[in-house]
Design a protein around this motif. Structure first.
Motif, mmCIF file in Angstrom:
data_model
loop_
_atom_site.group_PDB
_atom_site.id
_atom_site.type_symbol
_atom_site.label_atom_id
_atom_site.label_comp_id
_atom_site.label_asym_id
_atom_site.label_seq_id
_atom_site.Cartn_x
_atom_site.Cartn_y
_atom_site.Cartn_z
ATOM 1 N N LYS A 173 35.880 40.910 31.837
ATOM 2 C CA LYS A 173 36.017 42.205 32.510
ATOM 3 C C LYS A 173 37.349 42.280 33.248
ATOM 4 O O LYS A 173 38.015 43.332 33.242
ATOM 5 C CB LYS A 173 34.850 42.437 33.466
ATOM 6 N N THR B 194 40.051 43.086 30.779
ATOM 7 C CA THR B 194 40.048 44.508 30.434
ATOM 8 C C THR B 194 40.713 45.322 31.538
ATOM 9 O O THR B 194 41.487 46.251 31.274
ATOM 10 C CB THR B 194 38.605 45.010 30.232
ATOM 11 N N ALA C 77 39.085 52.652 32.791
ATOM 12 C CA ALA C 77 38.276 52.225 31.641
ATOM 13 C C ALA C 77 38.567 53.098 30.425
ATOM 14 O O ALA C 77 38.668 52.600 29.295
ATOM 15 C CB ALA C 77 36.796 52.266 32.001
ATOM 16 N N SER D 285 37.017 51.499 27.226
ATOM 17 C CA SER D 285 35.924 50.645 27.689
ATOM 18 C C SER D 285 34.844 51.467 28.367
ATOM 19 O O SER D 285 35.131 52.472 29.031
ATOM 20 C CB SER D 285 36.451 49.588 28.669
ATOM 21 N N ASP D 286 33.602 51.043 28.194
ATOM 22 C CA ASP D 286 32.476 51.653 28.897
ATOM 23 C C ASP D 286 32.060 50.842 30.113
ATOM 24 O O ASP D 286 31.084 51.181 30.790
ATOM 25 C CB ASP D 286 31.272 51.812 27.951
ATOM 26 N N ASP D 287 32.765 49.744 30.391
ATOM 27 C CA ASP D 287 32.401 48.866 31.495
ATOM 28 C C ASP D 287 32.692 49.525 32.845
ATOM 29 O O ASP D 287 33.612 50.340 32.978
ATOM 30 C CB ASP D 287 33.175 47.550 31.431
ATOM 31 N N ASP D 288 31.903 49.142 33.838
ATOM 32 C CA ASP D 288 32.201 49.498 35.222
ATOM 33 C C ASP D 288 33.209 48.470 35.731
ATOM 34 O O ASP D 288 32.835 47.350 36.103
ATOM 35 C CB ASP D 288 30.920 49.473 36.061
#
Length: 287
Positions: free
Chosen positions: A139, A142, A111, A116-119
């Motif tokens: 997602k 990404t 990430a 990115s801050d996504d899990d």
């Protein structure tokens, strides 16, 4: 020599560039190591009591970019008056800490590569659905962007289930199909008119455990909830849903996002797995 001692592997080839800055104030040592390794190829395993018990090949895949370069910034510190102090072990310890962090949180590393801050380790699907929605597809896109920067990595995809939400949705789908088979149209089902209410009332009344006193007191929505809760959903059906989620994710990764097919593998799903806590897929990395 440090590679065999601390990593447990000889090195067949590679180019190392090292830029170091060290300072000592009193007995406190502080230093920065800028380490750039290119075209690294590990050799044979080396038996060493000091070798770390870590998946080194996976760590290298996580740290090696698309140009075959590992670029590390390794700060070190220590007390030079400590009889056990050794610059070599301090550097090795700092590198081991960095490798351990990469291995234990690989999706955080991925990430960070794309800001990115996504899990990125978990991707949620709609309950009862085997296909990713727009949020899930975003997602996955990404994730592929990050994977393109780490070409030696592979994704392992496991389908996951939410024990209650997926069961209820699958039961609701079975109820809807039975209404369609009975002759109701999709429009009648969607509008929940008199024909739908009558069909629901008939089914609710037929439940073996139904209390006729309560039958007239429950709303149609409550009757539907009672009916769906009585519809059996087998473990095989749940397993099939989880497996298809993994398969649909791979299809999207390969066909739509152009990830190489051999970089995404599917792991067998099990509806009884204690890690089934959400509807979607869970990812891990391998080499």
């Amino acid at each position: 020599p440090y590679s065999g001692t601390y990593a447990g592997y000889a090195i067949d080839r590679g180019l190392l560039n090292l830029d170091v800055t060290y300072g000592v104030e009193g007995s406190a040592l502080a230093g920065n190591n800028s380490i750039v390794i290119s075209q690294l190829k590990l050799g044979e395993r080396v038996e060493s009591e000091k070798a770390v018990d870590l998946p080194i090949e996976l760590a290298l895949a996580l740290l090696t970019d698309s140009n075959g370069v590992i670029d590390l910034a390794v700060p070190v510190s220590g007390d030079v008056d400590d009889p056990e102090f050794s610059v070599g072990s301090v550097i090795a310890g700092a590198i081991v800490n960095l490798i351990t962090k990469a291995i234990t949180a690989p999706f955080t590393l991925l990430a960070n590569l794309v800001g990115s801050d996504d899990d990125l380790q978990t991707v949620t699907y709609p309950s009862g659905s085997s296909e990713p929605d727009d949020a899930a597809k975003a997602k996955l896109a990404t994730l592929v962007e990050a994977m393109n920067q780490r070409p030696e990595l592979k994704l392992v995809i496991t389908g996951r289930l939410h024990p209650n939400a997926d069961r209820d949705k699958l039961a609701a789908q079975q109820l809807q199909q039975s209404l369609l088979d009975e002759g109701l149209s999709q429009q009648q089902i969607d509008e929940r008119g008199d024909a739908w209410k009558s069909a629901i009332q008939t089914r609710f009344s037929a439940l073996a455990a139904a209390d006729t006193t309560e039958t007239t007191e429950l709303t149609a929505t409550q009757q539907v909830a009672a009916i769906t809760s009585s519809i059996p959903v087998s473990t095989d059906t749940l397993n099939a849903l989880a497996s298809e989620r993994a398969a649909s994710a791979k299809r999207y990764l390969v066909n739509d996002l152009q990830l190489e097919a051999d970089r995404a593998v599917i792991e067998l799903s099990d509806a009884k797995d204690e890690n089934n806590l959400f509807s979607g897929i869970e990812l891990s990395v391998d080499t």
